[in-house]
Scaffold this motif. Structure first.
Motif, PDB file in Angstrom:
ATOM      1  N   MET A 436     -16.853 -34.419  -2.452  1.00 34.46           N
ATOM      2  CA  MET A 436     -16.296 -35.345  -1.464  1.00 34.46           C
ATOM      3  C   MET A 436     -14.777 -35.386  -1.564  1.00 34.46           C
ATOM      4  SD  MET A 436     -18.539 -36.775   0.508  1.00 34.46           S
ATOM      5  CE  MET A 436     -17.686 -38.253   1.044  1.00 34.46           C
ATOM      6  N   ARG A 437     -14.137 -35.366  -0.427  1.00 32.22           N
ATOM      7  CA  ARG A 437     -12.691 -35.492  -0.327  1.00 32.22           C
ATOM      8  C   ARG A 437     -12.380 -36.472   0.804  1.00 32.22           C
ATOM      9  NH1 ARG A 437     -13.584 -33.033  -4.197  1.00 32.22           N
ATOM     10  NH2 ARG A 437     -12.689 -31.068  -4.938  1.00 32.22           N
ATOM     11  N   CYS A 438     -11.129 -36.974   0.818  1.00 32.19           N
ATOM     12  CA  CYS A 438     -10.688 -37.791   1.940  1.00 32.19           C
ATOM     13  C   CYS A 438      -9.427 -37.182   2.519  1.00 32.19           C
ATOM     14  CB  CYS A 438     -10.445 -39.237   1.519  1.00 32.19           C
ATOM     15  SG  CYS A 438      -9.067 -39.469   0.379  1.00 32.19           S
ATOM     16  N   GLN A 439      -9.151 -37.482   3.768  1.00 34.79           N
ATOM     17  CA  GLN A 439      -7.961 -36.974   4.420  1.00 34.79           C
ATOM     18  C   GLN A 439      -7.520 -37.955   5.501  1.00 34.79           C
ATOM     19  OE1 GLN A 439     -10.700 -33.914   6.997  1.00 34.79           O
ATOM     20  NE2 GLN A 439      -8.579 -33.350   6.737  1.00 34.79           N
ATOM     21  N   LEU A 440      -6.273 -37.813   5.907  1.00 32.25           N
ATOM     22  CA  LEU A 440      -5.720 -38.637   6.976  1.00 32.25           C
ATOM     23  C   LEU A 440      -5.510 -37.755   8.199  1.00 32.25           C
ATOM     24  CD1 LEU A 440      -3.082 -40.661   4.935  1.00 32.25           C
ATOM     25  CD2 LEU A 440      -5.314 -41.457   5.750  1.00 32.25           C
ATOM     26  N   LYS A 441      -6.109 -38.133   9.299  1.00 27.53           N
ATOM     27  CA  LYS A 441      -6.007 -37.361  10.529  1.00 27.53           C
ATOM     28  C   LYS A 441      -4.818 -37.856  11.355  1.00 27.53           C
ATOM     29  CE  LYS A 441      -8.988 -34.873  11.357  1.00 27.53           C
ATOM     30  NZ  LYS A 441      -9.266 -33.473  10.958  1.00 27.53           N
ATOM     31  N   ASP A 442      -4.139 -36.942  12.021  1.00 27.52           N
ATOM     32  CA  ASP A 442      -3.025 -37.367  12.863  1.00 27.52           C
ATOM     33  C   ASP A 442      -3.417 -37.402  14.333  1.00 27.52           C
ATOM     34  OD1 ASP A 442      -3.263 -34.713  13.355  1.00 27.52           O
ATOM     35  OD2 ASP A 442      -1.175 -34.184  12.923  1.00 27.52           O
ATOM     36  N   ARG A 443      -4.689 -37.229  14.628  1.00 27.47           N
ATOM     37  CA  ARG A 443      -5.206 -37.426  15.981  1.00 27.47           C
ATOM     38  C   ARG A 443      -6.242 -38.536  15.939  1.00 27.47           C
ATOM     39  NH1 ARG A 443      -6.431 -32.044  19.559  1.00 27.47           N
ATOM     40  NH2 ARG A 443      -4.370 -31.103  19.496  1.00 27.47           N
ATOM     41  N   ASP A 444      -6.244 -39.346  16.958  1.00 27.47           N
ATOM     42  CA  ASP A 444      -7.294 -40.351  17.007  1.00 27.47           C
ATOM     43  C   ASP A 444      -8.624 -39.681  17.345  1.00 27.47           C
ATOM     44  OD1 ASP A 444      -7.205 -39.799  19.699  1.00 27.47           O
ATOM     45  OD2 ASP A 444      -6.229 -41.673  20.267  1.00 27.47           O
ATOM     46  N   VAL A 445      -9.722 -40.425  17.229  1.00 25.04           N
ATOM     47  CA  VAL A 445     -11.051 -39.850  17.417  1.00 25.04           C
ATOM     48  C   VAL A 445     -11.224 -39.323  18.834  1.00 25.04           C
ATOM     49  CG1 VAL A 445     -13.520 -40.370  17.427  1.00 25.04           C
ATOM     50  CG2 VAL A 445     -12.061 -41.299  15.628  1.00 25.04           C
ATOM     51  N   THR A 483       1.645 -43.510  14.418  1.00 30.06           N
ATOM     52  CA  THR A 483       1.165 -44.569  15.299  1.00 30.06           C
ATOM     53  C   THR A 483      -0.261 -44.992  14.963  1.00 30.06           C
ATOM     54  OG1 THR A 483       0.297 -43.005  16.929  1.00 30.06           O
ATOM     55  CG2 THR A 483       2.609 -43.651  17.138  1.00 30.06           C
ATOM     56  N   LEU A 484      -0.917 -44.266  14.062  1.00 27.32           N
ATOM     57  CA  LEU A 484      -2.292 -44.586  13.697  1.00 27.32           C
ATOM     58  C   LEU A 484      -2.310 -45.500  12.482  1.00 27.32           C
ATOM     59  CD1 LEU A 484      -4.064 -41.113  14.052  1.00 27.32           C
ATOM     60  CD2 LEU A 484      -3.897 -42.939  15.744  1.00 27.32           C
ATOM     61  N   TYR A 485      -3.312 -46.371  12.445  1.00 25.76           N
ATOM     62  CA  TYR A 485      -3.556 -47.197  11.263  1.00 25.76           C
ATOM     63  C   TYR A 485      -4.593 -46.508  10.375  1.00 25.76           C
ATOM     64  CZ  TYR A 485      -1.010 -50.936  13.632  1.00 25.76           C
ATOM     65  OH  TYR A 485      -0.041 -51.686  14.249  1.00 25.76           O
ATOM     66  N   GLY A 486      -4.727 -47.045   9.197  1.00 23.74           N
ATOM     67  CA  GLY A 486      -5.636 -46.434   8.240  1.00 23.74           C
ATOM     68  C   GLY A 486      -7.060 -46.343   8.752  1.00 23.74           C
ATOM     69  N   TYR A 487      -7.558 -47.399   9.402  1.00 21.83           N
ATOM     70  CA  TYR A 487      -8.941 -47.377   9.878  1.00 21.83           C
ATOM     71  C   TYR A 487      -9.132 -46.374  11.020  1.00 21.83           C
ATOM     72  CZ  TYR A 487      -7.104 -50.446  13.588  1.00 21.83           C
ATOM     73  OH  TYR A 487      -6.380 -50.971  14.626  1.00 21.83           O
ATOM     74  N   GLU A 488      -8.037 -45.906  11.641  1.00 20.90           N
ATOM     75  CA  GLU A 488      -8.126 -44.881  12.681  1.00 20.90           C
ATOM     76  C   GLU A 488      -7.993 -43.479  12.110  1.00 20.90           C
ATOM     77  OE1 GLU A 488      -6.063 -46.526  16.612  1.00 20.90           O
ATOM     78  OE2 GLU A 488      -4.765 -46.730  14.842  1.00 20.90           O
ATOM     79  N   ALA A 489      -7.201 -43.356  11.043  1.00 25.12           N
ATOM     80  CA  ALA A 489      -6.863 -42.028  10.534  1.00 25.12           C
ATOM     81  C   ALA A 489      -7.718 -41.597   9.356  1.00 25.12           C
ATOM     82  CB  ALA A 489      -5.387 -41.991  10.130  1.00 25.12           C
TER      83      ALA A 489
END
Length: 694
Positions: A436-445, A483-489
């Motif tokens: 398992m890994r985590c990442q931050l996306k720079d596009r919204d869903v 512009t994204l928050y943590g719960y989005e990214a």
């Protein structure tokens, strides 16, 4: 000396000079009027014909006409030009024709022959042009250095079958010399060959030019299928020829499907291996080369090189050899098939052999992944981690990331997030949790989903998110991720090793990641709303609360819960259960791959309504309103009127957004033209869950 004595003297002198054999030879020269013309393979440049006295044929007796016509027909059917059977086209026209046009030349019999005799002879005349085409193809193909193997095989098969025709011609010529052959007998003996030679001529005509093996075999098969069922002998003859000619191609298919090796010197096979440039390919790879992308790109499929009769088996043929190579790379031992593969259009035995050669490696690969690499356990992990159905993991994840969720992406440190994930997983009893890994996306869903849908519909997207902890897109706004928050990214990632990555590769993992991001939002919003107005810690000021604000909170919470339950319980859960059943009972790796693809496709299409991207975008907007209300409600206020006014504003905003979502879902539920049946049913199911809160 008188004349008699002179003649005797000359004869004695001649006998002294010439032997008996020489005398006979000289005698033949005296009686020979002219030599027979030497003919090449019907090139038509100079058709001299047999010598006949310049006598009016119509004045000959019928028996002499018949024998003369028989002689002309026999030689014409053998490729020897004759005096009384000539082409209708002029020699200059014939000289400019291409080889493919020669079989179309029509012939005619001298009109001086009796009409009855000509009628009988005309029935056989097509044999002349058919023979020309067949014989020309055989000679041309054998003399051309770069003729393809299938063309050579066709020429050889034709030549073998034509031997019977040559034998019949020799027999009839002998009978003609002995005056035992009559025109009716000639017609009776050659009648079957009219149909045979017509089919032969059609085959070689289509085989001329720069035709691939697949095109030649496809054309031959089409000709066979057009034969009348009543022509049993002709169909059997063509079956044997087609079986013989296709053997070259079928041996390539056999070697690929039963050994996983491509032996294709002339590039005739529809599968090309980019790994090796020599004539025989196999799989000898370094471990780091193995991944799903490698196996997806290694082989190139060229459908135009596949005969039509193998088109229904194209996938089985391709995957049989591919899976054998994957198993070889995995060092899996197995007993390979060694069954001769031939094509018989009547028996169709090749179908069962190819399917057996496809099922063997597919079943072995699935068993290997399940027993040696615990594939089913990894599928359970995707269900538990990404769909947040492992409640212990979900609660710990939300608790540990609580203070990070409403931060901007620019304030989040990927290494810290990964450490928190590892800490969260410590409470889980799972030997594969290290994947398992985590990442931050720079596009919204919504943007990521739109990108996925566009790619599946054939629209090119040049950007791909990288595999680092923070993804980026070349064509996007370089500051877009701030512009994204943590719960989005925030997104989870699973990194299975080879050969598990053959099944759990980037495509299905990206799809389930989209589901995870939406479900995480809904669960996080629920957690924030549930925490409102709990008993405050000692020493803190109580926050404002009213029946109206409590009703709005309950309405928001109910909507979030029902949205999550719709995605997980109504859509994802039953389909994942089916996937689990298939994984347990499947007999082939393709059965599992197909079910996994269907499961994720339906989860996105029905759960996230991927056909209407506005739905997902509205979910995040709705969640943001709920979080804003939660923050507003947690702020201590002294003025109750101001608090009530604020609640009223959130109530209006939330109601307006919910109404727009319901309108969209209602439109999809009632649209019969642009929405599939299962989509309409799912939308109606979602409406039942949400309308009570409108």
């Amino acid at each position: 000396m008188d004349s008699v004595d002179l003649n005797k003297s000359i004869k004695e002198t001649v006998r002294q000079v010439l032997s008996k054999e020489e005398l006979e030879k000289e005698g033949r020269k005296i009686h020979e009027v002219r030599s027979l013309p030497k003919s090449d393979a019907w090139t038509f440049e100079s058709v001299g014909g047999l010598f006949m006295p310049t006598q009016d044929i119509s004045k000959m007796p019928l028996d002499r006409q018949e024998q003369l016509l028989i002689r002309n027909l026999i030689y014409a059917f053998s490729g020897v030009p004759s005096s009384h059977i000539r082409p209708e086209a002029t020699f200059s026209q014939i000289a400019t024709m291409q080889q493919s046009g020669l079989p179309n030349v029509r012939f005619k019999i001298d009109e001086g022959f009796n009409s009855t005799l000509r009628t009988l002879g005309n029935y056989l005349l097509p044999l002349v042009s058919h023979f020309i085409g067949v014989q020309n193809f055989i000679e041309t193909t054998n003399m051309t250095p770069r003729s393809g193997r299938t063309s050579l095989a066709l020429a050889a098969a034709m030549n073998d079958k034509m031997q019977q025709y040559y034998d019949l011609q020799a027999t009839m010529e002998t009978e003609m010399q002995e005056r035992k052959l009559f025109l009716k007998d000639l017609v009776r003996q050659l009648r079957p060959w009219v149909g045979i030679m017509k089919v032969f001529s059609s085959m070689v005509t289509r085989a001329r030019g720069k035709k691939t093996s697949a095109q030649i075999l496809s054309d031959m098969n089409k000709i066979y299928e057009k034969l009348r069922p009543s022509d049993l002998e002709l169909k059997e003859l063509i079956e044997n020829i087609l079986n013989s000619v296709s053997s070259v191609y079928m041996k390539i298919v056999q070697l690929w499907t039963q050994k996983g090796i491509i032996y294709d010197l002339q590039h005739e096979f529809f599968v090309e291996d980019s790994e090796r440039s020599n004539s025989m390919s196999s799989t000898l790879l370094a471990p780091e080369q193995c991944c799903h992308a490698y196996w997806e790109n290694r082989y190139t499929l060229l459908p135009e090189r596949l005969p039509d009769f193998l088109n229904p088996l194209a996938a089985e043929i391709f995957h049989a050899g591919k899976y054998l190579n994957i198993l070889r790379q995995c060092n899996v031992k197995m007993t390979l098939m060694q069954t001769p593969l031939n094509y018989n259009p009547k028996e169709q035995s090749h179908v069962e052999i190819i399917r057996s050669s496809y099922e063997l490696p597919g079943k072995k690969l699935l068993d290997h992944l399940k027993t040696e690499h615990h594939l089913e356990r990894h599928l359970d992990n995707l269900h538990g981690y990404f769909l947040l159905q492992n409640q212990e993991f979900a609660e710990a994840l939300l608790a540990n990331y609580q203070k990070h969720m409403q931060r901007g992406v620019d304030r989040m440190i990927p290494e810290t997030l990964q450490s928190l994930l590892m800490e969260t997983l410590q409470i889980i009893d799972d030997p594969f949790k290290d994947l398992m890994r985590c990442q931050l996306k720079d596009r919204d869903v919504a943007s990521q989903l739109q990108k996925l849908v566009s790619r599946e519909h054939g629209e090119v997207d040049k950007t791909e998110g990288n595999t680092s902890n923070t993804t980026s897109d070349d064509d996007g706004d370089p500051f877009g991720r701030f512009t994204l928050y943590g719960y989005e990214a925030f997104a989870l990632r699973y990194e299975p090793k080879w050969p598990l990555s053959f099944v759990l590769h980037s495509e299905p993992l990206q799809k389930i990641q989209l589901l995870q991001r939406v479900i995480l939002l809904l669960r996080y919003v629920q957690r924030q709303l549930q925490a409102l107005w709990q008993a405050p810690p000692e020493g803190t000021t109580p926050i404002s609360q009213s029946s109206r604000s409590e009703a709005l909170r309950q309405s928001m919470l109910g909507i979030m819960i029902n949205l999550e339950q719709y995605i997980t319980q109504d859509i994802a859960e039953p389909r994942w259960e089916m996937l689990t059943v298939v994984a347990d009972k499947a007999q082939h790796i393709d059965d599992l791959l197909e079910r996994l693809s269907i499961t994720l496709e339906e989860c996105l299409r029905l759960g996230l309504l991927s056909g209407a991207i506005a739905f997902v975008r509205s979910l995040f907007t709705l969640g943001q309103v709920c979080l804003n209300f939660s923050s507003f409600a947690e702020t201590p206020l002294c003025d109750e009127q101001a608090f009530d006014d604020g609640v009223a504003e959130y109530e209006t905003e939330f109601g307006s957004l919910l109404k727009s979502i319901l309108d969209l879902v209602r439109e999809l539920a009632n649209s019969a033209s642009s929405t599939a049946d299962d989509e309409r049913e799912s939308c109606q199911q979602l409406l039942l869950r949400l309308e009570d809160y409108n």
